[in-house]
Design an enzyme around this catalytic site. Structure first.
Site, PDB file in Angstrom:
ATOM      1  CB  VAL A 198      44.741  56.116 -51.839  1.00  0.00           C
ATOM      2  CG1 VAL A 198      44.425  54.622 -51.780  1.00  0.00           C
ATOM      3  CG2 VAL A 198      44.952  56.561 -53.284  1.00  0.00           C
ATOM      4  CE  LYS A 208      43.063  56.043 -58.110  1.00  0.00           C
ATOM      5  NZ  LYS A 208      44.225  55.933 -59.026  1.00  0.00           N
ATOM      6  CG  ASP A 257      51.849  58.448 -64.825  1.00  0.00           C
ATOM      7  OD1 ASP A 257      52.924  59.082 -64.930  1.00  0.00           O
ATOM      8  OD2 ASP A 257      50.978  58.734 -63.989  1.00  0.00           O
TER       9      ASP A 257
END
Length: 394
Positions: A85, A109, A206
């Site tokens: 990133v 990113k 996540d």
């Protein structure tokens, strides 16, 4: 982010803040169905449909190359399974590359072609963040799809990740105070609650400290949606999928069966909350034997009202009352329940954290009141004693 397979475990690509073990493999996800913030059901969509309906800015690779100063190493903000990133600058109106220090700051990113994540994860992020809008979700500005180049362009989050503030021992990252930790926990909880709401019906999958980013005012925003899934439909209780996520944060029933529910996210939230309270990573092989797994180590302490304070991060000692610590640890315990049905819903978690934040404000007022009282008493006592006579002039 990581991919995960049947149940293989591997170390993820090195990060600037240290590697973390992850489940890996390739999830056979398609571009799954989505719902907008207006709760309009959408059928499974093709790649072109996702890209055309995302309302995102399309960047050229050359613009992003110039904006990030040719992806210079000193522009790197972080690194993961997806790739690096980079920090960059674009014009606020034209979205063209701008000189460093001018215009709008972005985080770009860039997909690593040799990484463990690929085009599907890239497309999944666009699928979700192109349609979901909430103060506690990071804003996706646009994307680049040009030949082999795939990039995502986000709003820049000046204070980086929660992971850095909790675990990096450097002068740049000062330990977060109790009040800031509770503020971050509440913001992240609101983000998850929105994802689980009827308007979105998304399972994040996540949730971890490195995916919670902080703006200038320490407002938390969830990032990295490459593993997100639509919640169960047609009256089903769960979504069946391959196990993917990060080791230590994934719910035990999901790891064992591949059955994914919103309560799987709640478990992950409990892990992160416990990390915030203790200042310890969920998995830390550098700790003494018996302390490698945070949850296993902390459980005996969490079950005792008398011992619970022993697990609290020493860096925030004196910033909370025992009752506040007990309320927070009790919430963590509930979220970490082995049986998913005993875990609270995220809207309940938000409610409890709002109460904790209110009690934190009250505590600050009490501390200030005590300080004023002590200062007043000291001034009164000082005034009651006669001033010493001036020394005679020789």
């Amino acid at each position: 982010m990581g991919s995960c397979c049947s149940v293989r475990i591997r170390a993820d690509s090195p990060r600037r803040d240290g590697p973390s073990p992850r489940y890996v493999g390739i999830d056979g996800r398609d571009a799954s169905s989505r719902r907008s913030s207006f709760s309009v059901p959408l059928t499974p969509r093709s790649e072109s449909e996702i890209l055309d309906s995302s309302n995102l800015k399309i960047f050229s690779f050359n613009d992003l190359r110039i904006a990030t100063r040719n992806f210079r190493p000193d522009s790197v903000l972080g690194e993961g399974g997806f790739g690096c990133v980079f920090k960059g600058w674009i014009d606020e109106n034209t979205f063209k590359a701008a000189k460093p220090g001018t215009g709008m700051v972005i985080a770009a990113k860039r997909l690593n072609q040799e990484g463990f994540q690929g085009h599907k994860e890239w497309l999944t992020e666009i699928n979700y963040l192109g349609q979901l809008y909430h103060p506690n979700l990071v804003k996706l500005i646009g994307y680049c799809l040009e030949e082999e180049h795939r990039l995502l362009v986000y709003e820049f989050m000046p204070r980086g990740s929660l992971e850095n503030h909790l675990f990096r021992r450097t002068s740049y990252f000062q330990p977060l105070s109790w009040n800031l930790r509770m503020k971050v926990a509440l913001g992240a909880a609101k983000g998850l609650a929105y994802l689980h709401s009827p308007e979105a019906k998304v399972i994040y999958r996540d949730f971890k400290t490195s995916n919670i980013l902080l703006d200038t005012n320490y407002n938390a925003k969830l990032s990295d949606f490459g593993l997100a899934k639509d919640g169960p439909k047609d009256g089903k209780s769960h979504v069946s999928t391959r196990v993917m996520g990060t080791y230590g944060y994934a719910a035990p029933e999901y790891m064992a069966t591949g059955h994914l529910t919103a309560r799987s996210d709640v478990y992950s939230f409990g892990v992160v909350l416990l990390e915030m309270l203790t200042g310890r990573r969920v998995i830390d092989k550098n700790r003494p034997h018996g302390e490698h797994n945070l949850i296993e180590w902390a459980k005996p302490y969490l079950a005792s009202k008398r011992r619970v304070l022993q697990v609290m991060d020493a860096r925030i000692q004196g910033q909370y009352t025992p009752s506040m610590a007990l309320k927070a640890t009790t919430l963590a315990i509930k979220c970490l329940a082995t049986e998913p049905k005993y875990r609270p819903k995220m809207v309940e978690v938000v409610h409890i954290l709002e109460q904790l934040q209110d009690s934190g404000i009250v505590k600050n007022e009490e501390i200030e009141k005590q300080r004023r009282t002590i200062t007043k008493d000291y001034s009164r006592k000082a005034a009651s004693y006669p001033r010493p006579l001036a020394s005679p002039i020789a």
